[in-house]
Design an enzyme around this catalytic site. Structure first.
Site, PDB file in Angstrom:
ATOM      1  CG  HIS A 265     -37.550  25.040 -58.695  1.00  0.00           C
ATOM      2  ND1 HIS A 265     -36.674  25.505 -57.742  1.00  0.00           N
ATOM      3  CD2 HIS A 265     -37.048  25.492 -59.881  1.00  0.00           C
ATOM      4  CE1 HIS A 265     -35.706  26.184 -58.324  1.00  0.00           C
ATOM      5  NE2 HIS A 265     -35.892  26.209 -59.610  1.00  0.00           N
TER       6      HIS A 265
ATOM      7  CG  HIS B 153     -34.434  25.458 -69.907  1.00  0.00           C
ATOM      8  ND1 HIS B 153     -34.770  26.612 -70.562  1.00  0.00           N
ATOM      9  CD2 HIS B 153     -34.885  25.614 -68.633  1.00  0.00           C
ATOM     10  CE1 HIS B 153     -35.404  27.424 -69.717  1.00  0.00           C
ATOM     11  NE2 HIS B 153     -35.470  26.844 -68.550  1.00  0.00           N
TER      12      HIS B 153
ATOM     13  CG  ASP C  79     -38.474  30.261 -68.726  1.00  0.00           C
ATOM     14  OD1 ASP C  79     -37.620  29.364 -68.764  1.00  0.00           O
ATOM     15  OD2 ASP C  79     -39.464  30.287 -69.496  1.00  0.00           O
TER      16      ASP C  79
END
Lengths: 478, 136
Positions: free
Chosen positions: A400, A203, A95
């Site tokens: 992250h 997401h 991704d």
């Protein structure tokens, strides 16, 4: 595994551990994290990364490290392009430019309370999400080329978003040098109806409140006010990016013999950066990165339109920053007193440039680059800021997110999605998602403790806390 | 007793399968079956035959190429391929028809890519097996 404790926040696997290591591996983690990190194969994976040609200083693992394929998630590696350094699609991720965008408002969250459900429901309707779900924008070849070449700027030309959205986006929303011709027809087909969509899995789009400010000066520079609402978007390049990675990993595997490269893991498939193949992948990666920036730019625009429609035309969402956490960047870094051109791979790791660094917005130069760390549903997200120390220690890189700690299988067996939805509601967090299965997989218990990850990040000097954000409403696909 | 075609294994962030087969073509077909079966799809009756012609550096690469091709075709045609008919199968190439059924509904994971991680075809107890790690 031969783990040496360098200090309270840093461990090392020395070069002597394995004969094919070119540099040591370093892992940013606390003493308390060691046992959890040893549970999966992430350390073996970061050791494998040290074998890549041209790698400089260390292969690095961030505090949210967990097992991936090839590179671990939370891996950073920098290869010198003038010393035979390679570029590895697996070191960037399938991704490409999965990343985070944060928008801030002046609206106190307490004023939002009565309209939150309506606001979230309308955003859920305006931003398509879910498995394979496309959106209303369908790109023909010409429009696709525009997006691949120009990223978020292509959307601005069509009246979507604002100029200031570009100014606060990494690479100003467009990584120069993208080559649409390096992107296969298959990748285009997989992405042509996915612009402006969130996707699925982990997401999301969240409406949040700035819960606590740790650094008033940085928060003020970033436009963050305690008690005010924010919107965070986490998504990437969708099927297009995945296909590009698939295409180039396969291509590189077929050519490894001609470059005399031996791999510890096929997902480390790579090409010399300066080879035609390496350059083609880099140009395609940039194109995918641009698609992802155009994607988040469009989603933000749609969220902003709903925001104004529901809350009033004077209410605004301004972009704090947008930053990738799956990307390869060509950067200059000092290695033993010599400035070198490096292709820095960050896979599940965020660039975290300190004050004065090139490439961060002019109005953030005196503070440093915002580092956006999404948490899980029900827990906090964080805004950090890059540091000068981090530039030296980790090529200006940071964690992250929280990092997964539990498999999806186990999460589904342990947690009832419907119960989780109710538990979140009891905490005052609205959830908009069609799938209880998807919710269970993404439950907070399936992730590491974000507080621990951020603490190590700060104590190790990679980035420091600016603000904590608490979720009010979560919108996600299944 | 029905032979076991695959099983799902725990993986921190991706979808991990272990696929079995009585021989290599059987392993490949079971991998294709597993790839779509694990997605919990509601399908219509089989309606299409998609010809694929693929090459790879070895069997492992070829297997990933097959599943990547199936992923692409599935996206393009909104179909699932639970069965296949080989025309040619060799160490570094295959030609086959994938039998396609239209996808009515998806209730499981969305598979976004097929990785090469851990793909190592070997024999155990007279059966062929390999692991597959799928990006979701």
């Amino acid at each position: 595994m031969n783990l040496i404790r360098i200090n309270k926040w840093l461990y090392e696997v020395p070069r002597s551990f394995r004969s094919d290591m070119r540099v040591p591996a370093r892992i940013f983690m606390s003493d308390q994290m060691v046992d959890k990190v040893l549970v999966d194969h992430s350390l073996e994976q970061i050791v494998n990364v040290t074998t890549l040609p041209g790698i400089q200083k260390f292969a690095l693992a961030m505090p949210d490290i967990h097992e991936g394929y090839g590179f671990p998630i939370g891996g950073v590696a920098a290869m010198a392009i003038d010393e035979g350094g390679v570029i590895s699609p697996g070191g960037i991720g399938y991704d490409i430019n999965c990343g985070v965008r944060l928008l801030a408002s002046n609206l106190p969250a307490i004023d939002l309370k009565k309209r939150l459900k309506d606001l979230a429901a309308q955003i859920y309707a305006a931003v398509p999400s879910g498995v394979g779900r496309g959106g209303p924008i369908v790109l023909d070849n010409k429009k696709m080329n525009e997006v691949l070449k120009h990223g978020a700027r292509a959307m601005l030309k069509q009246g979507i978003g604002t100029q200031s959205d570009l100014e606060h986006c990494e690479e100003l929303g467009c990584y120069e040098g993208a080559d649409p011709s390096a992107v296969s027809d298959r990748a285009r087909e997989r992405g042509n109806d996915q612009l402006g969509t969130l996707g699925s899995g982990n997401h999301f789009l969240e409406i949040q409140v700035v819960d606590k400010i740790f650094d008033e000066k940085a928060a003020s520079a970033f436009g963050l006010q305690e008690g005010c609402a924010t919107v965070m978007i986490h998504c990437g390049s969708r099927g297009l990016g995945h296909q590009i990675c698939t295409d180039y990993v396969s291509n590189f595997l077929k050519k490894l013999g001609q470059w005399d490269i031996k791999l510890a893991d096929r997902e480390l498939a790579c090409a010399p950066f300066k080879s035609p193949e390496g350059q083609a992948y880099f140009a395609a990666m940039k194109a995918a990165a641009n698609f992802a920036w155009a994607n988040r730019h469009t989603i933000a625009h749609n969220a902003r339109e709903v925001w104004r429609r529901v809350l009033g035309p004077s209410e605004n969402l301004s972009l704090v920053y947008d930053v990738a956490h799956n990307i390869g960047k060509l950067e200059s870094h000092s290695i033993d007193g010599q400035v070198k051109q490096l292709i820095v791979h960050r896979k599940g790791a965020t660039r975290a440039f300190g004050p004065g660094a090139q490439g961060i917005p002019a109005d953030y130069q005196h503070i440093g680059q915002p580092v956006l760390i999404p948490g899980t549903m029900g827990t906090a997200s964080y805004v950090l800021v890059g540091t000068k120390n981090g530039m030296a220690e980790a090529f200006g890189s940071s964690c992250h997110g929280a990092g997964r700690a539990m498999s999806r299988m186990k999460a589904k067996k342990t947690i009832q999605g419907s119960q989780l939805r109710q538990d979140l509601l009891d905490q005052g967090i609205l959830v908009f998602s069609d799938s209880n299965r998807g919710l269970a997989e993404e439950a907070p218990i399936a992730y590491k403790d974000i507080e621990e990850v951020v603490e190590v990040t700060q104590e190790a000097g990679l980035a420091r806390r600016v603000a904590r954000l608490r979720p009010l409403a979560v919108i996600k696909g299944d | 007793m029905q032979k076991q075609r695959y099983e799902q294994l725990p993986s921190t962030s991706e979808l991990k399968l272990r696929v079995f087969g009585s021989d290599l073509p059987d392993l490949f077909e079971n991998a294709l079956f597993a790839f779509f079966d694990v997605q919990n799809l509601e399908l219509g009756k089989p309606v299409s035959q998609r010809l694929v012609q693929l090459t790879g550096i070895d069997h492992e690469h070829l297997l990933v190429e097959l599943l990547s091709e199936a992923l692409y075709l599935s996206h393009k045609h909104k179909e699932a391929y639970l069965r296949m008919r080989f025309k040619v199968f060799s160490g570094k190439g295959l030609s086959a028809e994938l039998i396609g059924s239209p996808i009515v509904k998806v209730s499981g994971e969305e598979i976004k890519a097929v990785t090469h991680h851990g793909v190592l075809i070997h024999q155990k107890n007279g059966k062929f097996e390999t692991d597959l790690l799928l990006d979701i």
